[in-house]
Structure formats: C-alpha cells, structure tokens
Scaffold this active site. Structure first.
Site, PDB file in Angstrom:
ATOM      1  N   ASN A 174     -10.181   1.340  -8.226  1.00 46.01           N
ATOM      2  CA  ASN A 174      -9.111   0.198  -7.310  1.00 46.01           C
ATOM      3  C   ASN A 174      -8.085   1.263  -6.571  1.00 46.01           C
ATOM      4  O   ASN A 174      -7.422   1.925  -7.251  1.00 46.01           O
ATOM      5  CB  ASN A 174      -8.434  -0.489  -8.379  1.00 46.01           C
ATOM      6  CG  ASN A 174      -7.529  -1.380  -7.502  1.00 46.01           C
ATOM      7  OD1 ASN A 174      -7.291  -1.205  -6.295  1.00 46.01           O
ATOM      8  ND2 ASN A 174      -7.046  -2.684  -8.101  1.00 46.01           N
ATOM      9  N   ALA A 195      -3.690   0.554  -2.195  1.00 46.00           N
ATOM     10  CA  ALA A 195      -3.353   0.857  -0.517  1.00 46.00           C
ATOM     11  C   ALA A 195      -4.330   1.898   0.024  1.00 46.00           C
ATOM     12  O   ALA A 195      -4.276   1.689   1.088  1.00 46.00           O
ATOM     13  CB  ALA A 195      -1.622   1.099  -0.284  1.00 46.00           C
ATOM     14  N   TYR A 203      -0.663 -10.682  -7.857  1.00 47.47           N
ATOM     15  CA  TYR A 203      -1.497  -9.651  -8.893  1.00 47.47           C
ATOM     16  C   TYR A 203      -1.560 -10.137 -10.499  1.00 47.47           C
ATOM     17  O   TYR A 203      -2.012  -9.518 -11.199  1.00 47.47           O
ATOM     18  CB  TYR A 203      -0.675  -8.300  -8.992  1.00 47.47           C
ATOM     19  CG  TYR A 203      -0.774  -7.642  -7.716  1.00 47.47           C
ATOM     20  CD1 TYR A 203      -2.094  -7.281  -7.070  1.00 47.47           C
ATOM     21  CD2 TYR A 203       0.144  -7.543  -6.665  1.00 47.47           C
ATOM     22  CE1 TYR A 203      -2.221  -6.623  -5.869  1.00 47.47           C
ATOM     23  CE2 TYR A 203       0.064  -6.961  -5.492  1.00 47.47           C
ATOM     24  CZ  TYR A 203      -0.953  -6.559  -5.055  1.00 47.47           C
ATOM     25  OH  TYR A 203      -1.278  -5.883  -3.924  1.00 47.47           O
ATOM     26  N   GLU A 250     -16.135  -0.422  -6.097  1.00 45.27           N
ATOM     27  CA  GLU A 250     -14.602  -0.632  -5.661  1.00 45.27           C
ATOM     28  C   GLU A 250     -14.374  -1.910  -6.244  1.00 45.27           C
ATOM     29  O   GLU A 250     -14.799  -3.081  -6.138  1.00 45.27           O
ATOM     30  CB  GLU A 250     -14.543  -0.676  -4.149  1.00 45.27           C
ATOM     31  CG  GLU A 250     -13.379  -1.149  -3.610  1.00 45.27           C
ATOM     32  CD  GLU A 250     -13.433  -1.180  -2.089  1.00 45.27           C
ATOM     33  OE1 GLU A 250     -14.608  -0.834  -1.409  1.00 45.27           O
ATOM     34  OE2 GLU A 250     -12.550  -1.469  -1.412  1.00 45.27           O
ATOM     35  N   PRO A 287      -2.375   3.837  -6.258  1.00 44.86           N
ATOM     36  CA  PRO A 287      -0.745   3.651  -6.261  1.00 44.86           C
ATOM     37  C   PRO A 287      -0.231   2.182  -6.729  1.00 44.86           C
ATOM     38  O   PRO A 287      -0.895   1.424  -6.008  1.00 44.86           O
ATOM     39  CB  PRO A 287      -0.442   4.080  -4.932  1.00 44.86           C
ATOM     40  CG  PRO A 287      -1.709   4.137  -4.080  1.00 44.86           C
ATOM     41  CD  PRO A 287      -2.884   4.311  -5.107  1.00 44.86           C
ATOM     42  N   ASN A 288       0.916   2.451  -7.257  1.00 45.99           N
ATOM     43  CA  ASN A 288       1.711   1.115  -7.709  1.00 45.99           C
ATOM     44  C   ASN A 288       0.789   0.049  -8.702  1.00 45.99           C
ATOM     45  O   ASN A 288       1.702  -0.942  -9.028  1.00 45.99           O
ATOM     46  CB  ASN A 288       2.031   0.427  -6.324  1.00 45.99           C
ATOM     47  CG  ASN A 288       2.865   1.248  -5.369  1.00 45.99           C
ATOM     48  OD1 ASN A 288       3.831   1.611  -5.499  1.00 45.99           O
ATOM     49  ND2 ASN A 288       2.390   1.314  -4.170  1.00 45.99           N
ATOM     50  N   HIS A 308     -10.707  -4.759  -6.630  1.00 40.86           N
ATOM     51  CA  HIS A 308      -9.315  -5.312  -6.475  1.00 40.86           C
ATOM     52  C   HIS A 308      -8.909  -6.432  -7.253  1.00 40.86           C
ATOM     53  O   HIS A 308      -9.855  -7.262  -7.452  1.00 40.86           O
ATOM     54  CB  HIS A 308      -9.444  -5.704  -4.914  1.00 40.86           C
ATOM     55  CG  HIS A 308      -9.500  -4.344  -4.081  1.00 40.86           C
ATOM     56  ND1 HIS A 308      -8.584  -3.638  -3.790  1.00 40.86           N
ATOM     57  CD2 HIS A 308     -10.856  -4.209  -3.440  1.00 40.86           C
ATOM     58  CE1 HIS A 308      -9.335  -2.593  -3.034  1.00 40.86           C
ATOM     59  NE2 HIS A 308     -10.474  -3.014  -2.788  1.00 40.86           N
ATOM     60  N   ARG A 326      -5.839 -11.570   2.733  1.00 44.04           N
ATOM     61  CA  ARG A 326      -4.420 -11.338   2.889  1.00 44.04           C
ATOM     62  C   ARG A 326      -3.936 -10.779   4.345  1.00 44.04           C
ATOM     63  O   ARG A 326      -4.742 -11.110   5.469  1.00 44.04           O
ATOM     64  CB  ARG A 326      -3.977 -10.448   1.807  1.00 44.04           C
ATOM     65  CG  ARG A 326      -4.200 -10.781   0.356  1.00 44.04           C
ATOM     66  CD  ARG A 326      -4.000  -9.979  -0.859  1.00 44.04           C
ATOM     67  NE  ARG A 326      -2.624  -9.518  -0.601  1.00 44.04           N
ATOM     68  CZ  ARG A 326      -2.093  -8.418  -1.255  1.00 44.04           C
ATOM     69  NH1 ARG A 326      -2.811  -7.688  -2.146  1.00 44.04           N
ATOM     70  NH2 ARG A 326      -0.900  -8.035  -1.327  1.00 44.04           N
ATOM     71  N   ARG A 344       5.512  -6.438  -9.726  1.00 42.15           N
ATOM     72  CA  ARG A 344       4.466  -6.524  -8.415  1.00 42.15           C
ATOM     73  C   ARG A 344       4.667  -8.078  -8.210  1.00 42.15           C
ATOM     74  O   ARG A 344       4.825  -8.776  -9.376  1.00 42.15           O
ATOM     75  CB  ARG A 344       3.324  -6.066  -8.044  1.00 42.15           C
ATOM     76  CG  ARG A 344       3.739  -4.444  -7.975  1.00 42.15           C
ATOM     77  CD  ARG A 344       2.292  -3.798  -7.738  1.00 42.15           C
ATOM     78  NE  ARG A 344       1.824  -3.798  -6.187  1.00 42.15           N
ATOM     79  CZ  ARG A 344       0.835  -3.120  -5.452  1.00 42.15           C
ATOM     80  NH1 ARG A 344       0.193  -2.529  -6.427  1.00 42.15           N
ATOM     81  NH2 ARG A 344       0.764  -3.303  -4.420  1.00 42.15           N
TER      82      ARG A 344
HETATM   83  C1  DQA Z   1      -5.176  -4.072  -4.463  1.00 39.03           C
HETATM   84  C2  DQA Z   1      -5.169  -4.367  -2.872  1.00 39.03           C
HETATM   85  C3  DQA Z   1      -4.551  -3.444  -2.138  1.00 39.03           C
HETATM   86  O1  DQA Z   1      -4.363  -4.083  -0.828  1.00 39.03           O
HETATM   87  C4  DQA Z   1      -3.154  -3.242  -2.493  1.00 39.03           C
HETATM   88  O2  DQA Z   1      -2.516  -2.261  -1.675  1.00 39.03           O
HETATM   89  C5  DQA Z   1      -3.063  -2.895  -3.919  1.00 39.03           C
HETATM   90  C6  DQA Z   1      -3.683  -3.691  -4.837  1.00 39.03           C
HETATM   91  C7  DQA Z   1      -5.690  -4.957  -5.483  1.00 39.03           C
HETATM   92  O3  DQA Z   1      -5.767  -4.760  -6.659  1.00 39.03           O
HETATM   93  O4  DQA Z   1      -5.686  -6.282  -5.024  1.00 39.03           O
HETATM   94  O5  DQA Z   1      -2.263  -2.205  -4.225  1.00 39.03           O
HETATM   95  O6  DQA Z   1      -5.975  -2.861  -4.505  1.00 39.03           O
END
Ligand code: DQA
Length: 142
Positions: free
Chosen positions: A73, A76, A22, A97, A9-10, A99, A106, A17
């Site tokens: 990825n 959240a 990011y 996994e 998501p997002n 990120h 964080r 963002r």
């Molecule tokens: C994320 C880190 C997560 O905590 C966050 O909710 C994201 C992006 C990252 O790629 O750094 O949406 O997965």
C-alpha cells in the site's frame, strides 16, 4: 512462504485519520489482521511501515534480491513516486497493490496510480479486507 507487506506514509496513524474513509482499526489492529490473513493462506507476513520513500525502495530491493512476493500500500506515494514504481518493477515475484479506500472514488489526484502498471493487480475499497483479498490473490498466483 514469506510475504513482504509494505505500508507507506501516514498509515501508522490510522487512529487519527478520517475513519469515514479508512475505518476504525488502529495500525496495530491492521497488522494483526494482515498477519492472520497471511497465516490462513499458509504465508508468514513481514509487515512494515515507513513514511520514507528511500526506505520503501530499499525494502523493494530486498524483495527483488530474495524473491519475496510483495503486497504494497504505497499510500500517497501511489500517485507520484516514479522511484517506487521503478523499484517495484525490479520485483519479479508477484506484487499486489492494495488500498483501504477506493482512490478512484476520491479526489482526482488519487485517480492516478504510477504503481499499478508494474503490479500484478490492484485491490482497493474494501478497508482492511483489501489486504486479505490480496493474500488470496497471491495464493492463486503462486
Ligand atoms: C490509501 C489511498 C491514498 O490515496 C492515500 O494517500 C493513503 C491511503 C488507501 O489505503 O486508501 O494514504 O493508499
């Protein structure tokens, strides 16, 4: 070989963002980077994004059924989706996994990943390069 790259998501809204966390790439630019990192390792990336937990679970089932390696990825969902964790556990091919940011640097709620325990490994904190590093790790695993 096909690699399923799943973004949660997002992540499709990287353009709006926080760029100090990011980076500056838009989501389409991130997809381009992932596709070229895949092809430079001899893979074809099938890059998908969803804000929907059920859809991500169905893609993990597809990976399990077809023995696709996965780079995910979970965004959240990383921090609380036991359903995605259980689906990821069904994937017997390598699953990495990733990120963009370093969640451990964080807020405290990001320090827990319910996915890491069923992944071969986790790469975070290198911006878009986290995905390229994951391709290289996948290459070594396969
Ligand atoms: C994320 C880190 C997560 O905590 C966050 O909710 C994201 C992006 C990252 O790629 O750094 O949406 O997965």
């Amino acid at each position: 070989m096909k690699v399923l790259v799943i973004n949660g998501p997002n992540l499709s809204r990287l353009d709006i963002r926080d760029s100090s966390i990011y980076g500056d790439l838009s989501y389409p630019q991130l997809v381009n980077l992932i596709e070229s990192a895949a092809s430079s390792h001899g893979f074809t990336a099938d890059v998908r994004q969803s804000d929907d937990e059920a859809e991500i679970i169905s893609w993990l089932h597809e990976a399990a059924d077809n023995s696709y390696p996965v780079i995910i990825n979970p965004a959240a969902f990383t921090h609380y989706s036991y359903a995605i964790r259980d689906a990821a556990e069904l994937v017997k091919s390598p699953l990495i996994e990733v990120h963009l940011s370093n969640p451990l640097a964080r807020e405290e709620f990001r320090h827990t990943s319910v996915i890491s325990g069923v992944a071969n490994g986790t790469i975070g904190g290198f911006g878009p390069n986290s995905y390229a590093l994951a391709m290289s790790a996948l290459k070594a695993l396969l």
